[in-house]
Enzyme design. Structure first.
Site, short mmCIF file in Angstrom:
data_model
loop_
_atom_site.label_atom_id
_atom_site.label_comp_id
_atom_site.label_asym_id
_atom_site.label_seq_id
_atom_site.Cartn_x
_atom_site.Cartn_y
_atom_site.Cartn_z
N ASN A 88 32.23 -56.79 -31.74
CA ASN A 88 32.10 -55.77 -30.70
C ASN A 88 32.65 -54.42 -31.17
O ASN A 88 33.60 -54.37 -31.93
CB ASN A 88 32.84 -56.22 -29.43
CG ASN A 88 32.30 -57.54 -28.91
OD1 ASN A 88 31.19 -57.96 -29.27
ND2 ASN A 88 33.09 -58.21 -28.09
N HIS A 105 32.09 -54.69 -37.31
CA HIS A 105 30.90 -53.85 -37.10
C HIS A 105 31.27 -52.44 -36.65
O HIS A 105 30.42 -51.70 -36.12
CB HIS A 105 29.95 -54.51 -36.11
CG HIS A 105 29.31 -55.76 -36.64
ND1 HIS A 105 28.70 -56.67 -35.84
CD2 HIS A 105 29.21 -56.24 -37.90
CE1 HIS A 105 28.24 -57.67 -36.58
NE2 HIS A 105 28.53 -57.44 -37.83
N GLN A 199 26.34 -70.40 -22.96
CA GLN A 199 25.24 -71.33 -23.23
C GLN A 199 25.32 -71.78 -24.69
O GLN A 199 26.00 -71.12 -25.49
CB GLN A 199 23.88 -70.65 -23.06
CG GLN A 199 23.61 -70.01 -21.74
CD GLN A 199 23.10 -68.58 -21.88
OE1 GLN A 199 23.49 -67.86 -22.80
NE2 GLN A 199 22.26 -68.17 -20.97
C1 BV8 Z 1 24.15 -57.27 -43.81
C2 BV8 Z 1 27.06 -52.74 -34.37
C3 BV8 Z 1 24.33 -57.41 -46.22
C4 BV8 Z 1 26.15 -51.72 -33.82
C5 BV8 Z 1 25.77 -54.73 -35.00
C6 BV8 Z 1 17.12 -62.65 -41.95
C7 BV8 Z 1 17.93 -63.77 -41.95
C8 BV8 Z 1 19.32 -63.59 -41.98
C9 BV8 Z 1 19.92 -62.32 -41.97
C10 BV8 Z 1 19.10 -61.24 -41.96
C11 BV8 Z 1 17.73 -61.39 -41.96
N1 BV8 Z 1 17.18 -60.15 -41.95
C12 BV8 Z 1 18.18 -59.22 -41.93
C13 BV8 Z 1 19.34 -59.89 -41.94
C14 BV8 Z 1 20.64 -59.31 -41.94
C15 BV8 Z 1 21.01 -58.77 -40.56
C16 BV8 Z 1 20.80 -59.81 -39.49
O1 BV8 Z 1 21.57 -60.74 -39.36
N2 BV8 Z 1 19.70 -59.61 -38.72
C17 BV8 Z 1 19.40 -60.59 -37.63
C18 BV8 Z 1 18.82 -59.81 -36.45
C19 BV8 Z 1 18.45 -61.64 -38.16
N3 BV8 Z 1 22.40 -58.47 -40.69
C20 BV8 Z 1 22.75 -57.25 -41.17
O2 BV8 Z 1 21.98 -56.34 -41.39
C21 BV8 Z 1 24.24 -57.07 -41.42
N4 BV8 Z 1 24.47 -56.54 -42.72
O3 BV8 Z 1 23.61 -58.36 -43.76
O4 BV8 Z 1 24.54 -56.64 -44.99
C22 BV8 Z 1 25.62 -58.16 -46.50
C23 BV8 Z 1 25.87 -59.40 -45.95
C24 BV8 Z 1 27.06 -60.10 -46.28
C25 BV8 Z 1 28.00 -59.56 -47.08
C26 BV8 Z 1 27.72 -58.28 -47.61
C27 BV8 Z 1 26.54 -57.60 -47.29
C28 BV8 Z 1 24.84 -56.05 -40.43
C29 BV8 Z 1 24.73 -56.57 -39.05
C30 BV8 Z 1 25.55 -55.68 -38.10
C31 BV8 Z 1 24.65 -54.86 -37.20
N5 BV8 Z 1 25.45 -54.19 -36.17
N6 BV8 Z 1 26.56 -54.10 -34.08
C32 BV8 Z 1 26.05 -51.77 -32.32
O5 BV8 Z 1 26.78 -52.56 -31.67
O6 BV8 Z 1 25.24 -50.98 -31.82
S1 BV8 Z 1 25.19 -56.32 -34.65
C33 BV8 Z 1 25.38 -56.53 -32.94
O7 BV8 Z 1 24.46 -57.54 -32.60
C34 BV8 Z 1 26.73 -57.05 -32.50
O8 BV8 Z 1 27.80 -56.47 -33.19
C35 BV8 Z 1 26.60 -58.54 -32.78
O9 BV8 Z 1 26.91 -58.81 -34.12
C36 BV8 Z 1 25.12 -58.78 -32.56
C37 BV8 Z 1 24.91 -59.29 -31.18
O10 BV8 Z 1 25.31 -60.55 -31.12
P1 BV8 Z 1 26.38 -61.09 -30.04
O11 BV8 Z 1 27.63 -60.27 -30.09
O12 BV8 Z 1 26.47 -62.53 -30.29
O13 BV8 Z 1 25.69 -60.77 -28.62
P2 BV8 Z 1 24.39 -61.46 -27.98
O14 BV8 Z 1 24.01 -60.61 -26.86
O15 BV8 Z 1 23.41 -61.76 -29.04
O16 BV8 Z 1 24.92 -62.88 -27.44
C38 BV8 Z 1 25.89 -62.92 -26.44
C39 BV8 Z 1 26.34 -64.39 -26.35
O17 BV8 Z 1 27.40 -64.46 -25.40
C40 BV8 Z 1 25.22 -65.31 -25.88
O18 BV8 Z 1 25.26 -66.51 -26.67
C41 BV8 Z 1 25.61 -65.63 -24.41
O19 BV8 Z 1 25.29 -66.95 -24.07
C42 BV8 Z 1 27.13 -65.48 -24.47
N7 BV8 Z 1 27.71 -65.04 -23.19
C43 BV8 Z 1 27.19 -64.18 -22.28
N8 BV8 Z 1 28.06 -64.00 -21.25
C44 BV8 Z 1 29.16 -64.78 -21.54
C45 BV8 Z 1 28.94 -65.43 -22.80
N9 BV8 Z 1 29.82 -66.27 -23.36
C46 BV8 Z 1 30.98 -66.50 -22.66
N10 BV8 Z 1 31.28 -65.89 -21.46
C47 BV8 Z 1 30.40 -65.05 -20.88
N11 BV8 Z 1 30.70 -64.50 -19.70
#
Ligand code: BV8
Length: 228
Positions: A88, A105, A199
């Protein structure tokens, strides 16, 4: 006992901060992956600045919830034996009193200059290309890690995963790497792994135990079970 806790958008949901999945991963009709990228910033800085200005404005209207408070208490009890890593960019962990928070992040309330590299606290909406307070170049960008960029302090995180006895994930969908791979790394190094999520997530199958429910209930319950 050495503990690593990873939090995601779900821990801030009960504070009123929308998760990425809530908004169907969209912002104003843009796929988040299309707004939160260096390419998008290059192509349309005003759209990206507006995205973060809106989230910054919303942040001042929300407060930490019992899940943030419980992790702050855990930090006081465990001290350096706890590494709190968050995906976050909000400041709710700090406002709850967590002694140290690793923002892998980046942070909404910080900025950095792409001309001189200086990092500064964000000083209010400054339009499309804010001037750097240091070198005055119109090059101040949000200090957040965009898709395709390397997350912060990966070495410190991996070192802690190697040492961890317990890895706990709170409120994350396990959809974004490298954060989504931490459970497997921690498990490979012998840690017990626990998921606390509303979930089942894309990573649930990797955890020894997965508890479903709101973080505001599950986290205080878990912290009480660990440190009384
Ligand atoms: C990188 C900042 C190289 C900005 C963010 C294909 C396969 C694998 C990976 C990749 C691929 N293609 C590209 C990639 C890499 C990519 C990636 O993973 N893409 C995904 C979409 C496939 N990753 C990157 O580009 C990363 N960099 O890989 O560099 C490297 C790697 C390793 C080592 C060196 C170099 C950079 C990624 C960072 C991007 N920036 N945020 C901003 O915030 O605007 S990511 C952003 O989205 C968040 O920070 C977070 O990481 C992500 C969102 O996920 P969550 O936080 O989990 O939120 P979400 O809404 O998805 O889920 C919420 C959950 O909470 C749900 O499960 C829900 O059930 C639950 N929930 C809801 N309410 C509650 C709850 N739980 C409990 N209580 C509640 N009340």
């Amino acid at each position: 006992m050495k503990v690593v806790v990873l939090t995601g958008a779900g821990i801030s949901a009960e504070s009123g901060v929308p998760t990425f999945r809530d908004a169907d991963g969209l912002w104003e009709g843009h796929r988040v992956e299309d707004v939160a990228t260096p390419e998008a910033y290059e192509a349309a800085p005003s759209v990206v600045q507006a995205f973060y200005d809106a989230r910054r404005a919303a942040l001042s209207a929300v407060d930490p919830n019992p899940a943030h408070d419980a992790l702050a208490r855990l930090g006081e009890v465990l001290g350096d034996d706890l590494l709190l890593v968050t995906q976050n960019i909000d400041d709710l962990h700090e406002r709850a009193g967590s002694p140290s928070v690793l923002h892998m992040h980046g942070e909404l309330l910080a900025a950095w200059c792409t001309a001189c590299g200086r990092r500064v606290r964000w000083a209010g909406a400054l339009g499309d290309q804010p001037p750097c307070p240091g070198c005055a170049a119109p090059a101040l960008r949000p200090d957040v890690v965009w898709f395709g960029e390397v997350p912060y302090e990966m070495d410190r995180i991996v070192d802690a995963l190697v040492e961890a006895d317990l890895f706990v994930s709170v409120g994350t969908s396990g959809a974004v790497y490298p954060a989504a791979g931490f459970v497997q790394q921690a498990r490979a190094y012998g840690a017990r792994t626990l998921e606390l999520n509303l979930q089942p997530s894309e990573g649930s199958r990797w955890f020894h135990e997965s508890r479903q429910g709101p973080a505001g209930l599950l986290v205080p319950e878990w912290v009480a079970s660990l440190v009384g």
